[in-house]
Design a protein around this motif. Structure first.
Motif, short mmCIF file in Angstrom:
data_model
loop_
_atom_site.label_atom_id
_atom_site.label_comp_id
_atom_site.label_asym_id
_atom_site.label_seq_id
_atom_site.Cartn_x
_atom_site.Cartn_y
_atom_site.Cartn_z
N TYR A 347 0.80 -1.09 -0.07
CA TYR A 347 0.03 0.07 -0.04
C TYR A 347 0.93 1.25 -0.12
O TYR A 347 2.06 1.34 0.56
CB TYR A 347 -0.86 0.05 1.15
N ASN A 348 0.39 2.36 -0.76
CA ASN A 348 1.16 3.40 -0.60
C ASN A 348 1.26 4.60 0.33
O ASN A 348 1.89 5.18 0.83
CB ASN A 348 0.55 4.51 -1.75
N TRP A 349 0.33 4.20 1.42
CA TRP A 349 0.19 5.04 2.77
C TRP A 349 0.20 6.70 2.46
O TRP A 349 1.22 7.19 2.91
CB TRP A 349 1.12 4.66 3.70
N PRO A 350 -0.69 7.05 1.85
CA PRO A 350 -0.61 8.58 1.50
C PRO A 350 -0.61 9.41 2.72
O PRO A 350 -0.02 10.51 2.72
CB PRO A 350 -1.68 8.75 0.76
N GLY A 351 -1.46 8.95 3.96
CA GLY A 351 -1.19 9.52 5.00
C GLY A 351 -0.16 9.17 6.14
O GLY A 351 0.04 9.61 7.29
N ASN A 352 0.68 8.27 5.60
CA ASN A 352 1.98 7.94 6.26
C ASN A 352 1.62 7.38 7.74
O ASN A 352 0.78 6.64 7.67
CB ASN A 352 2.94 9.27 6.32
N VAL A 353 2.70 7.73 8.64
CA VAL A 353 2.77 7.17 9.80
C VAL A 353 1.42 7.17 10.46
O VAL A 353 0.94 6.20 11.14
CB VAL A 353 3.95 7.51 10.88
N ARG A 354 0.86 8.58 10.48
CA ARG A 354 -0.39 8.83 11.15
C ARG A 354 -1.91 7.82 10.46
O ARG A 354 -2.31 7.13 11.36
CB ARG A 354 -0.79 10.17 10.72
N GLU A 355 -1.86 7.68 9.30
CA GLU A 355 -2.43 6.66 8.71
C GLU A 355 -2.31 4.97 9.01
O GLU A 355 -3.34 4.39 9.26
CB GLU A 355 -2.60 6.84 7.09
N LEU A 356 -1.06 4.81 9.12
CA LEU A 356 -0.59 3.41 9.68
C LEU A 356 -1.18 3.41 11.04
O LEU A 356 -1.39 2.10 11.52
CB LEU A 356 0.89 3.34 9.48
N GLU A 357 -0.81 4.55 11.92
CA GLU A 357 -1.62 4.27 13.24
C GLU A 357 -3.12 4.01 13.30
O GLU A 357 -3.45 3.22 14.17
CB GLU A 357 -1.04 5.36 14.11
N ASN A 358 -3.72 4.74 12.38
CA ASN A 358 -5.25 4.46 12.52
C ASN A 358 -5.61 3.16 12.17
O ASN A 358 -6.28 2.73 12.77
CB ASN A 358 -5.71 5.41 11.57
N ALA A 359 -4.90 2.57 10.98
CA ALA A 359 -4.96 1.19 10.51
C ALA A 359 -4.73 0.29 11.64
O ALA A 359 -5.56 -0.76 11.76
CB ALA A 359 -4.28 0.87 9.31
N MET A 360 -3.72 0.40 12.26
CA MET A 360 -3.44 -0.69 13.41
C MET A 360 -4.25 -0.32 14.47
O MET A 360 -4.51 -1.77 14.87
CB MET A 360 -1.76 -0.46 13.82
N GLN A 361 -4.60 0.49 15.12
CA GLN A 361 -5.48 0.90 16.07
C GLN A 361 -6.77 0.21 15.60
O GLN A 361 -7.50 -0.60 16.59
CB GLN A 361 -5.72 2.18 16.40
N ARG A 362 -7.28 0.40 14.46
CA ARG A 362 -8.70 -0.29 14.07
C ARG A 362 -8.62 -1.87 14.07
O ARG A 362 -9.62 -2.29 14.24
CB ARG A 362 -8.98 0.39 12.78
N ALA A 363 -7.53 -2.10 13.61
CA ALA A 363 -7.30 -3.70 13.35
C ALA A 363 -7.49 -4.41 14.71
O ALA A 363 -7.98 -5.10 15.01
CB ALA A 363 -6.26 -3.95 12.53
N VAL A 364 -6.75 -3.82 15.90
CA VAL A 364 -6.76 -4.31 17.03
C VAL A 364 -8.13 -4.43 17.75
O VAL A 364 -8.44 -5.27 18.35
CB VAL A 364 -5.79 -3.40 18.21
N ILE A 365 -8.82 -3.24 17.37
CA ILE A 365 -10.06 -2.99 18.18
C ILE A 365 -10.99 -4.04 17.57
O ILE A 365 -11.85 -4.64 18.37
CB ILE A 365 -10.55 -1.73 17.87
N LEU A 366 -11.04 -4.38 16.21
CA LEU A 366 -11.98 -5.12 15.44
C LEU A 366 -11.71 -6.76 15.79
O LEU A 366 -12.50 -7.60 15.36
CB LEU A 366 -11.96 -4.75 14.22
N CYS A 367 -10.22 -7.06 15.96
CA CYS A 367 -9.76 -8.26 15.83
C CYS A 367 -10.45 -9.28 16.88
O CYS A 367 -10.49 -8.86 17.99
CB CYS A 367 -8.15 -8.50 15.95
N GLU A 368 -11.09 -10.45 16.32
CA GLU A 368 -11.55 -11.33 17.10
C GLU A 368 -10.67 -12.63 17.16
O GLU A 368 -10.98 -13.46 18.07
CB GLU A 368 -12.88 -11.87 16.76
N ASP A 369 -9.68 -12.61 16.46
CA ASP A 369 -8.55 -13.94 16.57
C ASP A 369 -7.93 -13.59 17.77
O ASP A 369 -7.29 -12.58 17.99
CB ASP A 369 -8.01 -13.83 15.28
#
Length: 467
Positions: A347-369
């Motif tokens: 992925y290109n990450w146009p929002g850079n580290v801030r966008e990656l932070e959001n993606a990881m935070q969202r993934a941890v919250i939603l993860c049921e595994d």
């Protein structure tokens, strides 16, 4: 003698390549798949891994993250630009197409191994000087160069201009410059110039005397004076009004500040660190930024690389963020799945580290595994990215856009930003910000950030359109 591992499922090609490299004085091992390579060998023991892209079971690019610091050279018979881009983006040191010329292969191997050895030697010589920036993660060449520049300029009083895209960590660099300077026992005052209204910015920065304007009931010290002896960090300095720029120039030239409404100036000893995502030289040519101030602050410029240019640093940052958010939300220590790593690297990450932070935070919250994060939890819009990569244009309905105004054909090679800028300029007088954002397929926040980056102000007509 340098050690090379060949991972290739075609026996004829694998054998021919082994003999070629052995004739050139390399020690060669071989494996037909990623699985056998990792089970049979310690990848870190090799100086180079040469792998086919398409292998049974798992692609050769999986070796990039498994090999650690060992460089991986990708070869493939599917010679396409997209394959090359994807492989290099995921961290491959080079790319070669089959059928390859023997001299071409030998030269590529020599170049990669030589560069890796030189980099390791340089890293060993400068290890203490290039790996200790608090809060910053990354060991790529571009980050090592940035660390070295920070270490060199931090002890001086030189003014520094930090340039980088939104979300690349400009304030972290400013903090590092302050902490490694001889001013670290004084304050670092941070000011976001874009967050303070034009009517208040001068009084906030330079202070005011009682009675200087309606509501000035007492004397107030400005932020410049509050940073006396320390560091003043002006984030998004390109948003500073011209009047405030003139006052700031006096602070830098004369070392003194005069509050609004005062007839006396006060001496201040302030080191300025400024940051922007905009092209200040271009703004100066357009009369939107003082040229004399630009040359005054551009003593030392630090360029922050976007996340997409930092190779395997992206995985290191993602894993660090994953640990942080697992602890924050009381989740077990999760790992990134192989598919998630591939998605992150592609992925290109146009929002850079801030966008990656959001993606990881969202993934941890939603993860049921209870063990790993799947790629579907990252919510990365790979389809939109693929369209942009393949066409070189945007998802913003270019044919309809090009049909307006006459003179521009529907096939004109415009970039994503070109389409965005033209669409906004043509429609902002008749559409509200919400309608514009919906048509462009972005959020209102993203629309605002792109306006700022491209220098497209909101018009009064656009602010009231659609009401």
């Amino acid at each position: 003698m340098s050690k090379i591992l060949i991972v290739e499922d075609e026996t004829i090609i694998r054998t021919a390549l082994r003999k070629l490299l052995e004739r050139n004085q390399y020690e060669v091992s071989e494996a037909p798949s990623v699985k056998e390579a990792t089970s049979k060998f310690q990848l870190k023991d090799f100086d180079l891994i040469v792998s086919d892209l398409r292998l049974p079971g798992a692609p050769g690019t999986d070796l990039i993250k498994l090999a650690g610091d060992t460089p991986v050279l990708i070869m493939t018979s599917y010679a396409s630009l997209r394959s090359a881009v994807d492989s290099m983006r995921m961290g491959a040191v080079d790319y070669i197409a089959k059928p390859f010329d023997h001299d071409e292969m030998v030269n590529a191997v020599k170049r990669v191994i030589g560069k890796a050895k030189a980099a390791n030697k340089a890293a060993n010589n400068t290890q203490t000087a290039s790996t200790t920036i608090a809060g910053m993660i990354g060991s790529s060449d571009v980050m090592q160069d940035l660390y070295n520049r920070i270490h060199k300029v931090a002890p001086t009083n030189a003014t520094v201009l930090i340039h980088g895209e939104t979300g690349t960590g400009k304030e972290l660099v400013a903090r590092a410059l302050h902490e490694e300077s001889n001013r670290n026992n004084h304050l670092m005052i941070s000011v976001n110039c874009a967050a303070i209204p034009d009517t208040l910015i001068e009084s906030e920065l330079f202070g005011y005397e009682k009675g200087a304007f309606t509501g000035a009931a007492t004397n107030r010290e400005g932020l410049v004076a509050a940073a006396d002896g320390g560091t003043l960090f002006l984030d998004e300095i390109g948003e500073l009004p011209l009047e405030a720029q003139a006052r700031l120039l006096r602070v830098l030239q004369e070392g003194e500040v005069r509050p609004l409404g005062s007839v006396e100036s006060r001496k201040v000893d302030v080191r300025l660190v400024a940051a922007t995502h905009r092209d200040l030289r271009k703004l100066a040519r357009e009369g939107k930024f003082r040229e004399d101030l630009y040359f005054r602050i551009n003593v030392m410029q630090l360029e922050l690389p976007p996340l997409r240019e930092r190779g395997r640093d992206i995985i290191s940052i993602a894993e660090s963020l994953l640990q942080r958010y697992c602890a924050q939300f009381g989740k077990p220590q999760l790992k990134l799945s192989s598919a998630a790593m591939d998605a992150i690297m592609s992925y290109n990450w146009p929002g850079n580290v801030r966008e990656l932070e959001n993606a990881m935070q969202r993934a941890v919250i939603l993860c049921e595994d209870s063990t790993e994060i799947g790629d579907h939890l990252l919510s990365i819009d790979m389809d939109a990215q693929d369209l942009n990569d393949n066409t070189g244009s945007s998802i913003f309905e270019p044919p309809r856009l090009a049909s307006r105004g006459g003179g521009t054909s529907a096939t004109e090679d415009l970039s994503l930003e070109d389409y965005f800028q033209r669409f906004v300029l043509e429609h902002q007088d008749t559409m509200s910000e919400t309608e514009l954002a919906r048509k462009l397929g972005v959020s209102r926040k993203c629309l605002w950030e792109r306006r700022q980056r491209l220098g497209i102000p909101r018009t009064k007509a656009g602010a009231t359109a659609g009401k």
